[in-house]
Design a protein around this motif. Structure first.
Motif, PDB file in Angstrom:
ATOM      1  N   ASN A  81      54.186  55.703  52.563  1.00  0.00           N
ATOM      2  CA  ASN A  81      53.983  56.116  53.950  1.00  0.00           C
ATOM      3  C   ASN A  81      55.153  56.917  54.510  1.00  0.00           C
ATOM      4  OD1 ASN A  81      51.602  54.593  53.955  1.00  0.00           O
ATOM      5  ND2 ASN A  81      52.673  52.749  54.624  1.00  0.00           N
ATOM      6  N   THR A  82      56.248  57.027  53.754  1.00  0.00           N
ATOM      7  CA  THR A  82      57.487  57.610  54.264  1.00  0.00           C
ATOM      8  C   THR A  82      57.684  59.018  53.739  1.00  0.00           C
ATOM      9  OG1 THR A  82      58.492  55.417  54.326  1.00  0.00           O
ATOM     10  CG2 THR A  82      59.979  57.288  54.436  1.00  0.00           C
ATOM     11  N   GLY A  83      58.032  59.923  54.636  1.00  0.00           N
ATOM     12  CA  GLY A  83      58.317  61.294  54.249  1.00  0.00           C
ATOM     13  C   GLY A  83      58.277  62.212  55.440  1.00  0.00           C
ATOM     14  N   TYR A  84      58.540  63.494  55.163  1.00  0.00           N
ATOM     15  CA  TYR A  84      58.543  64.488  56.239  1.00  0.00           C
ATOM     16  C   TYR A  84      57.178  64.540  56.930  1.00  0.00           C
ATOM     17  CZ  TYR A  84      58.748  69.041  58.534  1.00  0.00           C
ATOM     18  OH  TYR A  84      58.689  70.058  59.451  1.00  0.00           O
ATOM     19  N   ILE A  85      56.108  64.534  56.117  1.00  0.00           N
ATOM     20  CA  ILE A  85      54.753  64.452  56.652  1.00  0.00           C
ATOM     21  C   ILE A  85      54.300  63.002  56.511  1.00  0.00           C
ATOM     22  CG2 ILE A  85      52.369  65.244  56.453  1.00  0.00           C
ATOM     23  CD1 ILE A  85      53.460  67.832  55.273  1.00  0.00           C
ATOM     24  N   ARG A  86      54.167  62.323  57.616  1.00  0.00           N
ATOM     25  CA  ARG A  86      53.869  60.895  57.580  1.00  0.00           C
ATOM     26  C   ARG A  86      52.394  60.652  57.293  1.00  0.00           C
ATOM     27  NH1 ARG A  86      52.327  56.489  60.420  1.00  0.00           N
ATOM     28  NH2 ARG A  86      53.521  54.577  60.082  1.00  0.00           N
ATOM     29  N   LEU A  87      52.155  59.734  56.376  1.00  0.00           N
ATOM     30  CA  LEU A  87      50.803  59.252  56.108  1.00  0.00           C
ATOM     31  C   LEU A  87      50.728  57.806  56.585  1.00  0.00           C
ATOM     32  CD1 LEU A  87      50.159  60.584  52.475  1.00  0.00           C
ATOM     33  CD2 LEU A  87      49.475  61.633  54.629  1.00  0.00           C
ATOM     34  N   SER A  88      49.792  57.516  57.431  1.00  0.00           N
ATOM     35  CA  SER A  88      49.628  56.142  57.907  1.00  0.00           C
ATOM     36  C   SER A  88      49.089  55.272  56.769  1.00  0.00           C
ATOM     37  CB  SER A  88      48.658  56.101  59.082  1.00  0.00           C
ATOM     38  OG  SER A  88      47.347  56.422  58.653  1.00  0.00           O
ATOM     39  N   PRO A  89      49.245  53.961  56.866  1.00  0.00           N
ATOM     40  CA  PRO A  89      48.686  53.083  55.830  1.00  0.00           C
ATOM     41  C   PRO A  89      47.193  53.313  55.611  1.00  0.00           C
ATOM     42  CG  PRO A  89      50.182  51.857  57.239  1.00  0.00           C
ATOM     43  CD  PRO A  89      50.037  53.209  57.853  1.00  0.00           C
ATOM     44  N   LEU A  96      47.325  65.898  47.893  1.00  0.00           N
ATOM     45  CA  LEU A  96      48.441  66.647  47.314  1.00  0.00           C
ATOM     46  C   LEU A  96      49.764  65.943  47.591  1.00  0.00           C
ATOM     47  CD1 LEU A  96      49.461  69.283  45.954  1.00  0.00           C
ATOM     48  CD2 LEU A  96      49.656  70.247  48.268  1.00  0.00           C
ATOM     49  N   ILE A  97      49.975  65.515  48.825  1.00  0.00           N
ATOM     50  CA  ILE A  97      51.225  64.850  49.195  1.00  0.00           C
ATOM     51  C   ILE A  97      51.400  63.555  48.419  1.00  0.00           C
ATOM     52  CG2 ILE A  97      52.434  63.673  51.081  1.00  0.00           C
ATOM     53  CD1 ILE A  97      51.122  65.724  52.983  1.00  0.00           C
ATOM     54  N   LEU A  98      50.340  62.756  48.350  1.00  0.00           N
ATOM     55  CA  LEU A  98      50.463  61.432  47.742  1.00  0.00           C
ATOM     56  C   LEU A  98      50.554  61.497  46.225  1.00  0.00           C
ATOM     57  CD1 LEU A  98      50.520  58.392  48.355  1.00  0.00           C
ATOM     58  CD2 LEU A  98      48.034  58.373  48.093  1.00  0.00           C
ATOM     59  N   TYR A  99      49.649  62.248  45.592  1.00  0.00           N
ATOM     60  CA  TYR A  99      49.557  62.222  44.132  1.00  0.00           C
ATOM     61  C   TYR A  99      50.544  63.154  43.437  1.00  0.00           C
ATOM     62  CZ  TYR A  99      45.311  59.444  44.475  1.00  0.00           C
ATOM     63  OH  TYR A  99      44.402  58.439  44.729  1.00  0.00           O
ATOM     64  N   GLN A 100      50.893  64.271  44.083  1.00  0.00           N
ATOM     65  CA  GLN A 100      51.760  65.237  43.414  1.00  0.00           C
ATOM     66  C   GLN A 100      53.224  65.147  43.829  1.00  0.00           C
ATOM     67  OE1 GLN A 100      50.596  66.971  40.876  1.00  0.00           O
ATOM     68  NE2 GLN A 100      48.605  66.019  41.271  1.00  0.00           N
ATOM     69  N   PHE A 101      53.501  64.526  44.965  1.00  0.00           N
ATOM     70  CA  PHE A 101      54.889  64.474  45.438  1.00  0.00           C
ATOM     71  C   PHE A 101      55.432  63.036  45.512  1.00  0.00           C
ATOM     72  CE2 PHE A 101      53.306  68.500  47.219  1.00  0.00           C
ATOM     73  CZ  PHE A 101      54.253  69.358  46.689  1.00  0.00           C
ATOM     74  N   ARG A 102      54.723  62.150  46.182  1.00  0.00           N
ATOM     75  CA  ARG A 102      55.301  60.828  46.450  1.00  0.00           C
ATOM     76  C   ARG A 102      55.128  59.853  45.291  1.00  0.00           C
ATOM     77  NH1 ARG A 102      53.961  60.058  52.908  1.00  0.00           N
ATOM     78  NH2 ARG A 102      55.057  61.955  53.534  1.00  0.00           N
ATOM     79  N   LEU A 103      53.936  59.724  44.756  1.00  0.00           N
ATOM     80  CA  LEU A 103      53.727  58.733  43.696  1.00  0.00           C
ATOM     81  C   LEU A 103      54.592  58.990  42.462  1.00  0.00           C
ATOM     82  CD1 LEU A 103      49.901  57.880  43.798  1.00  0.00           C
ATOM     83  CD2 LEU A 103      51.830  56.378  44.310  1.00  0.00           C
ATOM     84  N   LEU A 143      45.424  54.492  52.130  1.00  0.00           N
ATOM     85  CA  LEU A 143      44.323  53.716  51.554  1.00  0.00           C
ATOM     86  C   LEU A 143      43.104  54.607  51.303  1.00  0.00           C
ATOM     87  CD1 LEU A 143      43.735  50.779  50.757  1.00  0.00           C
ATOM     88  CD2 LEU A 143      42.713  50.461  53.026  1.00  0.00           C
ATOM     89  N   LYS A 144      42.787  55.466  52.266  1.00  0.00           N
ATOM     90  CA  LYS A 144      41.654  56.375  52.089  1.00  0.00           C
ATOM     91  C   LYS A 144      41.891  57.322  50.918  1.00  0.00           C
ATOM     92  CE  LYS A 144      39.923  56.647  56.871  1.00  0.00           C
ATOM     93  NZ  LYS A 144      39.744  57.547  58.045  1.00  0.00           N
ATOM     94  N   THR A 145      43.122  57.835  50.822  1.00  0.00           N
ATOM     95  CA  THR A 145      43.439  58.778  49.750  1.00  0.00           C
ATOM     96  C   THR A 145      43.356  58.107  48.386  1.00  0.00           C
ATOM     97  OG1 THR A 145      44.926  59.924  51.276  1.00  0.00           O
ATOM     98  CG2 THR A 145      45.142  60.455  48.954  1.00  0.00           C
ATOM     99  N   LEU A 146      43.833  56.864  48.306  1.00  0.00           N
ATOM    100  CA  LEU A 146      43.778  56.142  47.032  1.00  0.00           C
ATOM    101  C   LEU A 146      42.343  55.912  46.579  1.00  0.00           C
ATOM    102  CD1 LEU A 146      46.623  53.487  47.522  1.00  0.00           C
ATOM    103  CD2 LEU A 146      46.659  55.482  46.012  1.00  0.00           C
TER     104      LEU A 146
END
Length: 343
Positions: free
Chosen positions: A37-45, A62-69, A49-52
């Protein structure tokens, strides 16, 4: 009755150790969720969950799978690798201050990676998978140099001499790295300056795949050697009397420690103190038996790095603080505390 008391105490230690490791595992899961959930572009919980579950937007995916995970997975892997490497070094040297960073292993790996990056573009696919191997070569040569300088024929390896030799060699390698940066163009200089500060620069799935085999293969092997490490901690004479090939086992474990540290440094940069803090924290929680100490060290190191990386991305948004600096802020006071307590 005494035998029953010993068995009961052993069972209690085992139960306590398992509970501690379960708590560390839960804390890692919590840190994992917060980090997503933490980063320049915030993703709420809810967005995470929806993205997962495949219901997020293309941008969120793109943010979750290619950058954060990938970055989160790498943080966990290098934390476990560096902490177990430090635990091995503390065990075989019987020195509470032994650590791949203090002994110059990280510096040797970093020098080789730096030389390679200086002459080869880091965007190609092949170098990504070569980096852990090159780092292992650099770390191995450094370990051999430190061992040969610290070894005395009639005395063997003195823990104090080993630490001092490692610090001196690390200082020399760090000076060589600074000199080498003078010939770099501004872009590579900026990259290497960030790398030396301990930034997790390898934050895509190629780097995860480059690091994962080293951690997955070496960690179970080290856990299998836990009984041998318990015997080595009793001293060379007792270990030899119990039928252990001391020099061979120490060499094998040292190679495993160097490989873990080198492969981790190849994608994490100069992150220090993890190999010092992780084992010490684990030892306080589960005791000195390596059957519990090694996996607890891996969990403690993973937790430390993922928390430090999350804090580094959160404190100065939209900028970020290299993970190594956050770890150093935590580790430097602890290192001074250990020095004050050591005899």
């Amino acid at each position: 009755m005494k035998t029953a008391d010993v068995l009961s105490a052993s069972e209690n230690r085992l139960r306590r150790g398992l509970i501690v490791m379960a708590i560390l595992g839960v804390l890692i899961i919590i840190a994992f969720i917060i980090s997503m959930n933490t980063g320049y572009i915030r993703l709420s919980p809810l967005d995470v969950l929806k993205t997962l579950f495949g219901m997020g937007t293309e941008k969120q995916s793109l943010i979750l799978y290619q950058f954060r995970l990938p970055r989160i997975v790498i943080a966990l892997l290098i934390g476990a690798g560096l902490a177990v490497s430090g635990c091995i070094m503390q065990g075989i040297s019987r020195n509470a201050l032994a650590d791949p960073g203090l002994l110059g292993i990280n510096a040797g790996a970093g020098l080789m990676v730096m030389l390679f990056i200086s002459f080869y573009p880091t965007t190609a696919a092949a170098p990504v998978y070569l980096l852990p191997v090159l780092a292992l070569v650099g770390a191995g040569l450094t370990a051999a140099l430190i061992y040969s300088l610290a070894y005395k024929r009639h005395e063997g390896i003195s823990p104090t001499r080993l630490i001092l030799t490692g610090i001196a060699v690390a200082a020399g390698i760090s000076a060589a790295m600074i000199v080498l940066t003078l010939r770099l163009d501004p872009n590579k200089y900026q990259f290497l300056a960030t790398w030396l500060a301990g930034s997790i620069w390898g934050s895509n799935w190629k780097f995860v795949l480059a690091l994962l085999p080293w951690i997955v293969i070496i960690l179970p092997f080290v856990f299998f050697k836990a009984r041998v490490m318990n015997v080595l901690s009793l001293g060379d004479q007792i270990a030899s009397g119990l039928g252990t090939s001391v020099e061979r086992e120490r060499l094998v474990l040292l190679i495993a420690a160097v490989a873990l540290a080198a492969s981790s440094v190849a994608v994490s940069g100069g992150i220090g103190f993890v190999g010092l803090i992780g084992p010490h924290l684990a030892r306080r929680l589960v005791g000195p038996k390596h059957q519990l100490l090694l996996p607890a060290s891996a969990l403690a190191g993973a937790l430390l790095v993922i928390v430090a990386d999350t804090l580094g991305r959160w404190i100065l948004q939209p900028s970020e603080i290299p993970t190594g600096i956050v770890v150093a802020v935590i580790g430097a006071p602890y290192f001074l505390y250990l020095l004050a307590r050591s005899k």
